[in-house]
Design a protein around this motif. Sequence first.
Motif, PDB file in Angstrom:
ATOM      1  N   LEU A  14      45.372  33.566  36.383  1.00  0.00           N
ATOM      2  CA  LEU A  14      45.353  32.558  36.303  1.00  0.00           C
ATOM      3  C   LEU A  14      47.078  31.977  35.929  1.00  0.00           C
ATOM      4  O   LEU A  14      47.702  32.563  35.159  1.00  0.00           O
ATOM      5  CB  LEU A  14      44.745  31.741  35.090  1.00  0.00           C
ATOM      6  N   ASP A  15      47.475  31.035  36.558  1.00  0.00           N
ATOM      7  CA  ASP A  15      48.823  30.457  36.497  1.00  0.00           C
ATOM      8  C   ASP A  15      48.595  29.292  35.294  1.00  0.00           C
ATOM      9  O   ASP A  15      47.729  29.369  34.751  1.00  0.00           O
ATOM     10  CB  ASP A  15      49.128  29.889  37.632  1.00  0.00           C
ATOM     11  N   ASP A  16      49.978  28.903  35.006  1.00  0.00           N
ATOM     12  CA  ASP A  16      50.281  27.750  33.903  1.00  0.00           C
ATOM     13  C   ASP A  16      49.383  26.722  34.272  1.00  0.00           C
ATOM     14  O   ASP A  16      48.829  26.023  33.272  1.00  0.00           O
ATOM     15  CB  ASP A  16      51.583  27.211  33.723  1.00  0.00           C
ATOM     16  N   ASN A  17      48.721  26.279  35.397  1.00  0.00           N
ATOM     17  CA  ASN A  17      47.675  25.121  35.695  1.00  0.00           C
ATOM     18  C   ASN A  17      46.361  25.579  35.517  1.00  0.00           C
ATOM     19  O   ASN A  17      45.400  25.083  35.729  1.00  0.00           O
ATOM     20  CB  ASN A  17      48.103  24.657  36.632  1.00  0.00           C
ATOM     21  N   ASN A  18      45.976  26.897  34.916  1.00  0.00           N
ATOM     22  CA  ASN A  18      44.722  27.307  35.197  1.00  0.00           C
ATOM     23  C   ASN A  18      44.060  27.624  36.641  1.00  0.00           C
ATOM     24  O   ASN A  18      42.921  27.510  36.727  1.00  0.00           O
ATOM     25  CB  ASN A  18      43.656  26.771  34.084  1.00  0.00           C
ATOM     26  N   LEU A  19      45.155  27.807  37.434  1.00  0.00           N
ATOM     27  CA  LEU A  19      44.495  28.081  38.804  1.00  0.00           C
ATOM     28  C   LEU A  19      44.594  29.665  39.171  1.00  0.00           C
ATOM     29  O   LEU A  19      45.726  29.975  38.936  1.00  0.00           O
ATOM     30  CB  LEU A  19      45.170  27.168  40.020  1.00  0.00           C
ATOM     31  N   CYS A  20      43.862  29.952  40.008  1.00  0.00           N
ATOM     32  CA  CYS A  20      43.651  31.389  40.577  1.00  0.00           C
ATOM     33  C   CYS A  20      45.058  31.597  41.562  1.00  0.00           C
ATOM     34  O   CYS A  20      44.949  31.012  42.622  1.00  0.00           O
ATOM     35  CB  CYS A  20      42.764  31.797  41.163  1.00  0.00           C
ATOM     36  N   ARG A  21      45.755  32.631  41.062  1.00  0.00           N
ATOM     37  CA  ARG A  21      46.953  33.144  41.947  1.00  0.00           C
ATOM     38  C   ARG A  21      46.310  33.780  43.282  1.00  0.00           C
ATOM     39  O   ARG A  21      47.090  33.817  44.346  1.00  0.00           O
ATOM     40  CB  ARG A  21      47.990  34.119  41.235  1.00  0.00           C
ATOM     41  N   LEU A  22      45.073  34.216  43.000  1.00  0.00           N
ATOM     42  CA  LEU A  22      44.511  35.048  44.388  1.00  0.00           C
ATOM     43  C   LEU A  22      43.717  34.243  44.939  1.00  0.00           C
ATOM     44  O   LEU A  22      43.161  34.806  45.906  1.00  0.00           O
ATOM     45  CB  LEU A  22      44.073  36.309  43.619  1.00  0.00           C
ATOM     46  N   PHE A  23      43.337  32.949  44.808  1.00  0.00           N
ATOM     47  CA  PHE A  23      42.486  32.295  45.723  1.00  0.00           C
ATOM     48  C   PHE A  23      42.879  32.326  47.212  1.00  0.00           C
ATOM     49  O   PHE A  23      44.205  32.056  47.414  1.00  0.00           O
ATOM     50  CB  PHE A  23      42.466  30.523  45.000  1.00  0.00           C
ATOM     51  N   GLY A  24      41.825  32.608  47.999  1.00  0.00           N
ATOM     52  CA  GLY A  24      42.219  32.580  49.414  1.00  0.00           C
ATOM     53  C   GLY A  24      43.011  33.992  49.959  1.00  0.00           C
ATOM     54  O   GLY A  24      43.005  34.374  50.877  1.00  0.00           O
ATOM     55  N   ASP A  25      43.182  34.888  48.819  1.00  0.00           N
ATOM     56  CA  ASP A  25      43.722  35.930  49.031  1.00  0.00           C
ATOM     57  C   ASP A  25      42.669  36.846  49.177  1.00  0.00           C
ATOM     58  O   ASP A  25      41.842  37.055  48.160  1.00  0.00           O
ATOM     59  CB  ASP A  25      44.845  36.291  47.967  1.00  0.00           C
ATOM     60  N   PRO A  26      42.825  37.970  50.285  1.00  0.00           N
ATOM     61  CA  PRO A  26      41.770  39.108  50.414  1.00  0.00           C
ATOM     62  C   PRO A  26      41.681  40.105  49.190  1.00  0.00           C
ATOM     63  O   PRO A  26      40.357  40.650  49.237  1.00  0.00           O
ATOM     64  CB  PRO A  26      42.092  39.723  51.569  1.00  0.00           C
ATOM     65  N   ARG A  27      42.610  40.197  48.398  1.00  0.00           N
ATOM     66  CA  ARG A  27      42.638  40.855  46.978  1.00  0.00           C
ATOM     67  C   ARG A  27      41.761  40.387  45.915  1.00  0.00           C
ATOM     68  O   ARG A  27      41.449  40.852  44.949  1.00  0.00           O
ATOM     69  CB  ARG A  27      44.024  41.213  46.524  1.00  0.00           C
ATOM     70  N   ARG A  28      41.526  39.222  46.167  1.00  0.00           N
ATOM     71  CA  ARG A  28      40.502  38.186  45.128  1.00  0.00           C
ATOM     72  C   ARG A  28      39.107  39.236  45.050  1.00  0.00           C
ATOM     73  O   ARG A  28      38.387  39.331  45.867  1.00  0.00           O
ATOM     74  CB  ARG A  28      40.460  36.811  45.601  1.00  0.00           C
ATOM     75  N   PRO A  29      39.003  39.184  43.770  1.00  0.00           N
ATOM     76  CA  PRO A  29      37.585  39.979  43.366  1.00  0.00           C
ATOM     77  C   PRO A  29      36.474  39.369  44.004  1.00  0.00           C
ATOM     78  O   PRO A  29      36.325  38.147  43.973  1.00  0.00           O
ATOM     79  CB  PRO A  29      37.651  40.295  41.680  1.00  0.00           C
ATOM     80  N   ASP A  30      35.621  40.214  44.381  1.00  0.00           N
ATOM     81  CA  ASP A  30      34.395  39.664  44.985  1.00  0.00           C
ATOM     82  C   ASP A  30      33.675  38.900  43.811  1.00  0.00           C
ATOM     83  O   ASP A  30      33.135  37.619  44.289  1.00  0.00           O
ATOM     84  CB  ASP A  30      33.101  40.764  45.225  1.00  0.00           C
ATOM     85  N   VAL A  31      33.694  39.326  42.717  1.00  0.00           N
ATOM     86  CA  VAL A  31      33.068  38.233  41.642  1.00  0.00           C
ATOM     87  C   VAL A  31      33.628  37.201  41.483  1.00  0.00           C
ATOM     88  O   VAL A  31      32.438  35.973  41.409  1.00  0.00           O
ATOM     89  CB  VAL A  31      32.823  39.226  40.310  1.00  0.00           C
TER      90      VAL A  31
END
Length: 60
Positions: A14-31
Amino acid sequence: MPQGKPPGVRCAQLDDNNLCRLFGDPRRPDVCKRFNYDPELCGTSRNQALVNLAAWEAAT
């Protein structure tokens, strides 16, 4: 978080704005990919969402 995220621990992605740094990235966990926004869970504020998530974690 290779060993998983313990309940109550902020996700390392999570970044400083509570947004996922991995959103849209293939490394983002399946869960995370399967977790969609749900107004019943998220409520109308970050605090309400955290309270609801804590209750779910405690129940499981």
